[in-house]
Design a protein around this motif. Structure first.
Motif, PDB file in Angstrom:
ATOM      1  N   ARG A 329      35.787  38.805  46.099  1.00 44.17           N
ATOM      2  CA  ARG A 329      36.583  40.065  46.926  1.00 44.17           C
ATOM      3  C   ARG A 329      36.416  40.248  48.482  1.00 44.17           C
ATOM      4  O   ARG A 329      35.073  40.338  48.841  1.00 44.17           O
ATOM      5  CB  ARG A 329      37.156  40.806  46.681  1.00 44.17           C
ATOM      6  CG  ARG A 329      38.223  40.507  45.561  1.00 44.17           C
ATOM      7  CD  ARG A 329      38.226  41.662  44.525  1.00 44.17           C
ATOM      8  NE  ARG A 329      39.170  41.598  43.964  1.00 44.17           N
ATOM      9  CZ  ARG A 329      39.885  42.970  42.805  1.00 44.17           C
ATOM     10  NH1 ARG A 329      40.057  43.873  42.962  1.00 44.17           N
ATOM     11  NH2 ARG A 329      40.271  42.410  41.853  1.00 44.17           N
ATOM     12  N   THR A 345      42.978  44.654  52.078  1.00 42.39           N
ATOM     13  CA  THR A 345      42.470  43.431  51.580  1.00 42.39           C
ATOM     14  C   THR A 345      43.096  42.215  52.489  1.00 42.39           C
ATOM     15  O   THR A 345      43.801  42.324  53.299  1.00 42.39           O
ATOM     16  CB  THR A 345      43.696  43.136  50.413  1.00 42.39           C
ATOM     17  OG1 THR A 345      43.646  44.558  49.341  1.00 42.39           O
ATOM     18  CG2 THR A 345      43.292  42.291  49.346  1.00 42.39           C
ATOM     19  N   SER A 347      41.180  39.354  51.079  1.00 46.82           N
ATOM     20  CA  SER A 347      40.698  37.962  50.483  1.00 46.82           C
ATOM     21  C   SER A 347      41.670  38.321  49.166  1.00 46.82           C
ATOM     22  O   SER A 347      42.560  39.212  48.651  1.00 46.82           O
ATOM     23  CB  SER A 347      39.868  37.843  49.613  1.00 46.82           C
ATOM     24  OG  SER A 347      38.923  38.852  48.969  1.00 46.82           O
ATOM     25  N   HIS A 348      42.783  37.270  48.328  1.00 48.45           N
ATOM     26  CA  HIS A 348      43.535  37.078  47.206  1.00 48.45           C
ATOM     27  C   HIS A 348      42.615  36.648  46.083  1.00 48.45           C
ATOM     28  O   HIS A 348      42.072  35.594  46.661  1.00 48.45           O
ATOM     29  CB  HIS A 348      44.668  36.211  47.097  1.00 48.45           C
ATOM     30  CG  HIS A 348      45.760  36.951  48.414  1.00 48.45           C
ATOM     31  ND1 HIS A 348      46.242  36.350  49.273  1.00 48.45           N
ATOM     32  CD2 HIS A 348      46.131  38.438  48.578  1.00 48.45           C
ATOM     33  CE1 HIS A 348      46.359  37.154  49.919  1.00 48.45           C
ATOM     34  NE2 HIS A 348      46.545  38.470  49.625  1.00 48.45           N
ATOM     35  N   ASP A 349      42.562  37.134  45.178  1.00 51.28           N
ATOM     36  CA  ASP A 349      41.782  36.530  43.780  1.00 51.28           C
ATOM     37  C   ASP A 349      42.431  34.777  43.333  1.00 51.28           C
ATOM     38  O   ASP A 349      43.723  34.881  43.207  1.00 51.28           O
ATOM     39  CB  ASP A 349      41.744  37.566  42.694  1.00 51.28           C
ATOM     40  CG  ASP A 349      40.656  38.585  42.498  1.00 51.28           C
ATOM     41  OD1 ASP A 349      40.347  38.934  43.573  1.00 51.28           O
ATOM     42  OD2 ASP A 349      41.013  39.904  41.755  1.00 51.28           O
ATOM     43  N   HIS A 350      41.330  33.946  42.444  1.00 47.26           N
ATOM     44  CA  HIS A 350      42.123  32.730  42.310  1.00 47.26           C
ATOM     45  C   HIS A 350      42.419  33.170  41.224  1.00 47.26           C
ATOM     46  O   HIS A 350      41.075  31.966  40.284  1.00 47.26           O
ATOM     47  CB  HIS A 350      41.924  31.703  43.222  1.00 47.26           C
ATOM     48  CG  HIS A 350      42.198  31.250  44.970  1.00 47.26           C
ATOM     49  ND1 HIS A 350      40.955  31.659  45.304  1.00 47.26           N
ATOM     50  CD2 HIS A 350      43.056  31.736  45.164  1.00 47.26           C
ATOM     51  CE1 HIS A 350      41.217  32.149  46.586  1.00 47.26           C
ATOM     52  NE2 HIS A 350      42.953  32.341  46.450  1.00 47.26           N
ATOM     53  N   ASN A 354      46.472  36.259  39.582  1.00 44.29           N
ATOM     54  CA  ASN A 354      47.487  35.973  40.549  1.00 44.29           C
ATOM     55  C   ASN A 354      48.742  34.739  40.410  1.00 44.29           C
ATOM     56  O   ASN A 354      48.544  34.001  40.407  1.00 44.29           O
ATOM     57  CB  ASN A 354      46.325  35.132  41.762  1.00 44.29           C
ATOM     58  CG  ASN A 354      47.029  34.975  43.039  1.00 44.29           C
ATOM     59  OD1 ASN A 354      48.602  34.862  43.074  1.00 44.29           O
ATOM     60  ND2 ASN A 354      46.501  34.407  44.139  1.00 44.29           N
TER      61      ASN A 354
END
Length: 571
Positions: A329, A345, A347-350, A354
């Motif tokens: 992140r 934030t 970034s986004h978790d993959h 999500n």
């Protein structure tokens, strides 16, 4: 976090006896009968031996060698490889036993367990072993960069550590690149990506004339223009043996850019996406082609069959781009007008948390909705839904078998490479394509944190930003002490207040913001303060047990120059 292989228990938890052994909160365990202790654990029985050296045999033996108060029989001469039957429930448990002559001595030893703690200097030595700091140099008395500098650090849990980090200044274009890489199924892929990705990005950002100049220099045998200035810790390894292979693949890439771009200006977002995808494609192609050199042949196969996530930031003036593939992140620390700290934030978790990622996978594999994401993992195995390498989730079954059968014996003997994931029908299931987020920096944006999931598993993002912000500014906004539902006596409350005072006075003990954050991530107690006893216990865990309590942690803290950012805004 990576692939779940050979875990005896679906929840991955250790028995409660082990959680109570170290008295460490935060690791959920379920009670089980002592006779099932070793069977229930997801670690081999050899893990007990490091603990014997720590003089904790008393607690181990008391829960392992006794079942319903009936001692397991002692056998001759350390017959640890034979299972001893526990008559109470008929299950087997691998135990190490001593000869009968020593039973009395063992019992006397068991009654006097001892504790082992690291001293504060020893703790500091471990925490600071991999720390690195870089300050951007000034030019003509004025700092022209929006980045003041950065601090980075790593704390391993795996042996060897599977995380990697990179930082470099782009010499032929403006900007700085910083990234963290979280490997799984080994460190090979993370190592290769940490060495190569920034070159692909830097080349993607070069104008057409610079690419032509570099290509002409290679053709004529002249010295090349330097593309990157690396900022490396001495422990940050670069594989010299593969440098020629890496260069040839990179050259092929810039030759294609020369043919395709035809003088067009390069968009940073597009350059980041293309670089991620092209490097992953090269990792796959190199493994398929192989190499006459047996070492390199085995290396490229190891890189391809292992995997890595990546979170990379490109900072150029007030322009911040973050490209993320996987579950590391990026977080922006913002100081509000009242001096408080908030987190943005980047970034986004993959992963399965999500919803858009789950939907994407099910859309790409419409006939496999029930199997493509199972138990919150890709095909029930892989936690990140985007990653470099991991050709087990990208290649066809026929290609996998052909490469493994024609590869070196070490690869053919590896059960993992021969394993085909269940419900494997329509590959590829995995992509390295990043999600890119852009942000225009403001004077109140004070720092950026890049970190692997080992940090985010232990701390909330708001706490992370607050700890780093107060460290960098030296200003602490005191909140009422929250005890979270615990019953606290007046004496305990006084201790908490004294601890707060000591923490404020010693805030500058750490000269590195990433080190300071790791200290909190590993040593925080239930009241949100660093507990030296807990920190000592966590850092003194044997290598085989450390991974059961936490993951590798890698952190980069980038500090911004608010004056330069403000000047950019006024132009």
């Amino acid at each position: 976090m990576g692939i779940r292989w050979g875990c005896h228990r679906e929840d991955g938890c250790m028995p409660q006896q082990w959680s109570s052994y170290l008295n460490l909160p935060g690791f959920p365990g379920r009670s089980c009968s002592p006779s099932l202790l070793l069977e229930a654990m997801s670690v081999p029985s050899q893990l007990f031996f490091p603990l014997i050296r720590n003089c904790e045999i008393g607690r181990i033996c008391s829960s392992m060698c006794y079942c319903h108060h009936k001692p397991l029989c002692c056998r001759s001469a350390y017959q640890s490889v034979k299972p001893s039957r526990c008559l109470a429930d008929g299950k087997f448990a691998s135990t190490f036993c001593r000869p009968n002559l020593h039973c009395a001595q063992l019992r006397r030893y068991v009654t006097t367990p001892q504790r082992f703690y690291l001293t504060p200097p020893q703790v500091n030595s471990i925490l600071k072993a991999n720390e690195y700091s870089f300050k951007v140099p000034e030019f003509d008395g004025k700092n022209i960069s929006s980045v003041l500098g950065f601090d980075s650090n790593q704390l391993p849990a795996n042996a060897p550590i599977e995380d990697r980090r990179s930082a470099a200044t782009c010499l032929q274009t403006r900007g700085m690149l910083l990234g963290v890489f979280d490997g799984h199924a080994g460190c090979a892929c993370a190592q290769a990506v940490s060495e190569r990705l920034f070159y692909y990005i830097a080349v993607s950002l070069l104008p057409q004339e610079t690419l032509l100049e570099i290509e002409h220099a290679v053709e004529s045998g002249r010295a090349l223009l330097p593309i990157l200035q690396w900022h490396k810790h001495p422990n940050d390894y670069f594989s010299k043996e593969a440098s020629k292979l890496y260069f040839n693949s990179l050259r092929t890439y810039w030759q294609e850019l020369i043919d395709l771009n035809a003088g067009e200006s390069t968009d940073v977002k597009e350059a980041l996406i293309n670089s991620f995808k092209r490097l992953d494609n090269d990792l796959s192609l190199e493994a398929q082609v192989g190499d006459p050199n047996s070492f390199l042949n085995y290396w490229v196969l190891r890189v391809a069959f292992s995997g890595a996530t990546a979170c990379v930031a490109h900072v150029d003036g007030v322009n911040l781009h973050v490209a993320n593939t996987g579950d590391s992140r990026a977080l922006l620390g913002v100081q509000e007008e009242d001096g408080s700290w908030s987190a943005v934030t980047m970034s986004h978790d993959h992963n399965a948390q999500n919803d858009s990622e789950v939907k994407r996978l099910r859309t790409e594999h419409p006939k496999e909705e029930k199997s493509v994401v199972k138990q919150d993992r890709l095909l029930g195995l892989l936690m990140p839904f985007r990653a470099f390498g991991d050709v087990k989730f990208k290649w066809s079954i026929d290609l996998q078998k052909r490469v493994v059968e024609s590869g070196p014996d070490q690869l053919n003997d590896n059960e993992y490479t021969k394993f085909i994931p269940p419900n494997y029908h329509t590959p590829p299931y995995l992509t390295a394509e990043p999600e890119v987020i852009y942000h225009k920096l403001r004077p109140k944006d004070k720092f950026l944190i890049l970190a692997t999931d080992g940090l985010w598993e232990t701390m909330h993002r708001q706490d992370v930003v607050k700890i780093v912000g107060e460290y960098l500014t030296g200003v602490h906004h005191q909140q009422p002490i929250a005890v979270g539902g615990y019953k606290v006596t007046l004496g305990q409350m006084q201790g908490l207040l004294m601890d707060r005072r000591a923490r404020i006075s010693s805030v500058f003990e750490d000269q590195n913001a990433a080190t300071h954050l790791i200290r909190h991530a590993v040593g925080n107690n239930e009241f949100g303060s660093v507990d030296h006893e807990r920190l000592s216990k966590m850092l003194s865990l044997p290598e085989e047990l450390a991974r059961m309590y936490r993951d590798d942690i890698t952190i980069i803290v980038v500090q911004f120059n608010s004056h330069v950012i403000g000047a950019h805004q006024n132009v």
